[in-house]
Design a protein around this motif. Sequence first.
Motif, PDB file in Angstrom:
ATOM      1  N   ASP A  44       0.792  -1.199  -0.042  1.00  0.00           N
ATOM      2  CA  ASP A  44      -0.068  -0.202   0.057  1.00  0.00           C
ATOM      3  C   ASP A  44       0.757   1.278   0.005  1.00  0.00           C
ATOM      4  N   GLY A  45       1.343   1.491  -1.088  1.00  0.00           N
ATOM      5  CA  GLY A  45       1.989   2.555  -1.220  1.00  0.00           C
ATOM      6  C   GLY A  45       1.476   4.140  -1.036  1.00  0.00           C
ATOM      7  N   LYS A  46       0.251   4.103  -1.381  1.00  0.00           N
ATOM      8  CA  LYS A  46      -0.587   5.403  -1.267  1.00  0.00           C
ATOM      9  C   LYS A  46      -0.418   5.438   0.348  1.00  0.00           C
ATOM     10  N   TYR A  47      -0.600   4.621   1.111  1.00  0.00           N
ATOM     11  CA  TYR A  47      -0.604   4.838   2.728  1.00  0.00           C
ATOM     12  C   TYR A  47       0.702   5.376   3.090  1.00  0.00           C
ATOM     13  N   LEU A  48       1.855   4.766   2.633  1.00  0.00           N
ATOM     14  CA  LEU A  48       3.153   5.221   2.968  1.00  0.00           C
ATOM     15  C   LEU A  48       3.445   6.483   2.669  1.00  0.00           C
ATOM     16  N   VAL A  49       2.925   6.881   1.294  1.00  0.00           N
ATOM     17  CA  VAL A  49       3.180   8.320   1.166  1.00  0.00           C
ATOM     18  C   VAL A  49       2.436   9.313   1.863  1.00  0.00           C
ATOM     19  N   LYS A  50       1.137   8.780   2.254  1.00  0.00           N
ATOM     20  CA  LYS A  50       0.484   9.784   3.053  1.00  0.00           C
ATOM     21  C   LYS A  50       0.866  10.043   4.468  1.00  0.00           C
ATOM     22  N   THR A  51       1.715   8.920   5.170  1.00  0.00           N
ATOM     23  CA  THR A  51       2.124   8.903   6.239  1.00  0.00           C
ATOM     24  C   THR A  51       3.397   9.441   6.667  1.00  0.00           C
ATOM     25  N   THR A  52       4.159   9.911   5.450  1.00  0.00           N
ATOM     26  CA  THR A  52       5.239  10.627   5.569  1.00  0.00           C
ATOM     27  C   THR A  52       5.308  12.020   5.964  1.00  0.00           C
ATOM     28  N   ALA A  53       6.253  12.463   6.560  1.00  0.00           N
ATOM     29  CA  ALA A  53       6.266  14.072   6.488  1.00  0.00           C
ATOM     30  C   ALA A  53       6.303  14.617   5.348  1.00  0.00           C
ATOM     31  N   LYS A  54       6.012  15.946   5.411  1.00  0.00           N
ATOM     32  CA  LYS A  54       5.397  16.722   4.080  1.00  0.00           C
ATOM     33  C   LYS A  54       6.809  16.898   3.613  1.00  0.00           C
ATOM     34  N   GLU A  55       8.028  17.130   4.258  1.00  0.00           N
ATOM     35  CA  GLU A  55       9.244  17.653   3.748  1.00  0.00           C
ATOM     36  C   GLU A  55       9.840  16.401   3.054  1.00  0.00           C
ATOM     37  N   ASN A  56       9.554  15.189   3.214  1.00  0.00           N
ATOM     38  CA  ASN A  56       9.900  14.046   2.622  1.00  0.00           C
ATOM     39  C   ASN A  56       9.040  13.284   1.691  1.00  0.00           C
ATOM     40  N   ARG A  57       7.877  13.875   1.365  1.00  0.00           N
ATOM     41  CA  ARG A  57       6.737  13.003   0.886  1.00  0.00           C
ATOM     42  C   ARG A  57       6.859  13.335  -0.662  1.00  0.00           C
ATOM     43  N   TYR A  58       6.690  11.850  -1.375  1.00  0.00           N
ATOM     44  CA  TYR A  58       7.142  12.218  -2.920  1.00  0.00           C
ATOM     45  C   TYR A  58       6.029  11.349  -3.338  1.00  0.00           C
ATOM     46  N   GLU A  59       5.239  11.761  -4.216  1.00  0.00           N
ATOM     47  CA  GLU A  59       3.844  11.054  -4.532  1.00  0.00           C
ATOM     48  C   GLU A  59       4.317   9.679  -5.508  1.00  0.00           C
ATOM     49  N   GLU A 111       2.262  16.476  12.784  1.00  0.00           N
ATOM     50  CA  GLU A 111       1.785  17.531  11.827  1.00  0.00           C
ATOM     51  C   GLU A 111       0.263  17.469  11.768  1.00  0.00           C
ATOM     52  N   GLU A 112      -0.448  18.524  11.834  1.00  0.00           N
ATOM     53  CA  GLU A 112      -1.859  18.856  11.776  1.00  0.00           C
ATOM     54  C   GLU A 112      -2.663  17.798  12.580  1.00  0.00           C
ATOM     55  N   GLY A 113      -2.026  17.253  13.827  1.00  0.00           N
ATOM     56  CA  GLY A 113      -2.866  16.601  14.539  1.00  0.00           C
ATOM     57  C   GLY A 113      -2.296  15.051  14.230  1.00  0.00           C
ATOM     58  N   MET A 114      -1.519  14.947  13.289  1.00  0.00           N
ATOM     59  CA  MET A 114      -1.485  13.304  12.931  1.00  0.00           C
ATOM     60  C   MET A 114       0.118  13.047  12.890  1.00  0.00           C
ATOM     61  N   TRP A 115       0.419  11.647  13.425  1.00  0.00           N
ATOM     62  CA  TRP A 115       1.782  11.282  13.507  1.00  0.00           C
ATOM     63  C   TRP A 115       2.129  10.946  11.956  1.00  0.00           C
ATOM     64  N   LEU A 116       3.280  11.240  11.613  1.00  0.00           N
ATOM     65  CA  LEU A 116       4.046  11.115  10.435  1.00  0.00           C
ATOM     66  C   LEU A 116       5.311  10.533  10.281  1.00  0.00           C
ATOM     67  N   TYR A 117       5.723   9.626   9.680  1.00  0.00           N
ATOM     68  CA  TYR A 117       7.146   9.361   9.555  1.00  0.00           C
ATOM     69  C   TYR A 117       8.150  10.215   9.175  1.00  0.00           C
ATOM     70  N   LYS A 118       9.170  10.656   9.619  1.00  0.00           N
ATOM     71  CA  LYS A 118      10.146  11.838   9.140  1.00  0.00           C
ATOM     72  C   LYS A 118      11.438  11.332   8.500  1.00  0.00           C
ATOM     73  N   ASP A 119      12.250  10.502   9.401  1.00  0.00           N
ATOM     74  CA  ASP A 119      13.380   9.924   8.548  1.00  0.00           C
ATOM     75  C   ASP A 119      13.631   8.834   9.796  1.00  0.00           C
ATOM     76  N   GLY A 120      14.980   8.002   9.117  1.00  0.00           N
ATOM     77  CA  GLY A 120      15.380   7.125  10.006  1.00  0.00           C
ATOM     78  C   GLY A 120      16.751   6.923   9.797  1.00  0.00           C
ATOM     79  N   ILE A 121      17.421   6.231  10.835  1.00  0.00           N
ATOM     80  CA  ILE A 121      18.731   5.776  10.820  1.00  0.00           C
ATOM     81  C   ILE A 121      18.925   4.455  10.580  1.00  0.00           C
ATOM     82  N   LEU A 122      19.749   4.085   9.383  1.00  0.00           N
ATOM     83  CA  LEU A 122      19.788   2.726   9.249  1.00  0.00           C
ATOM     84  C   LEU A 122      21.070   2.059   9.918  1.00  0.00           C
ATOM     85  N   PHE A 123      20.761   0.828  10.765  1.00  0.00           N
ATOM     86  CA  PHE A 123      21.925   0.067  11.129  1.00  0.00           C
ATOM     87  C   PHE A 123      22.386  -1.273  10.303  1.00  0.00           C
TER      88      PHE A 123
END
Length: 146
Positions: A44-59, A111-123
């Motif tokens: 479900d790519g649409k959900y993943l995009v929708k739940t990413t912070a706007k600064e890192n969101r690419y449709e 953002e706007e009352g909704m939790w969003l994924y911002k970024d991550g550190i990979l190990f």
Amino acid sequence: MRPCYCDSKKEFSACCEPFLSGIQKPSTPVQLMRSRYSAFAVGDGKYLVKTTAKENRYEEDAKLIKESAQNIVWLGLEVLYESENQVEFKAYYKERDGINVLHEKSSFVKEEGMWLYKDGILFNSKIERNEPCPCKSGKKYKKCCG
């Protein structure tokens, strides 16, 4: 009934499905992270995009995620740590070249009352020989898929 992809021990319909369908919004970063894992599992790519912070969101990512889901089988999720706005986890998946692990410490923003994924550190992690096999056979990794 189908168990949830996120390994919460709950039914999918009572765990991540309400988030993916838009009926509910995750109220914590760990709920969001689990629902995003389930979204990867079902492509479900649409959900993943929708739940990413706007600064890192690419449709255009939605289509790429859906396409890549055809070549990956997600096997399980292990939450290692959670705090106010971070979740560290290991996600196990199978590709043509075998079973791998994605180990990440993810950061989340509200953002706007909704939790969003911002970024991550990979190990740089690997599946240890004596760990239980991620395929859930009950055997050690070295005696199963390793």
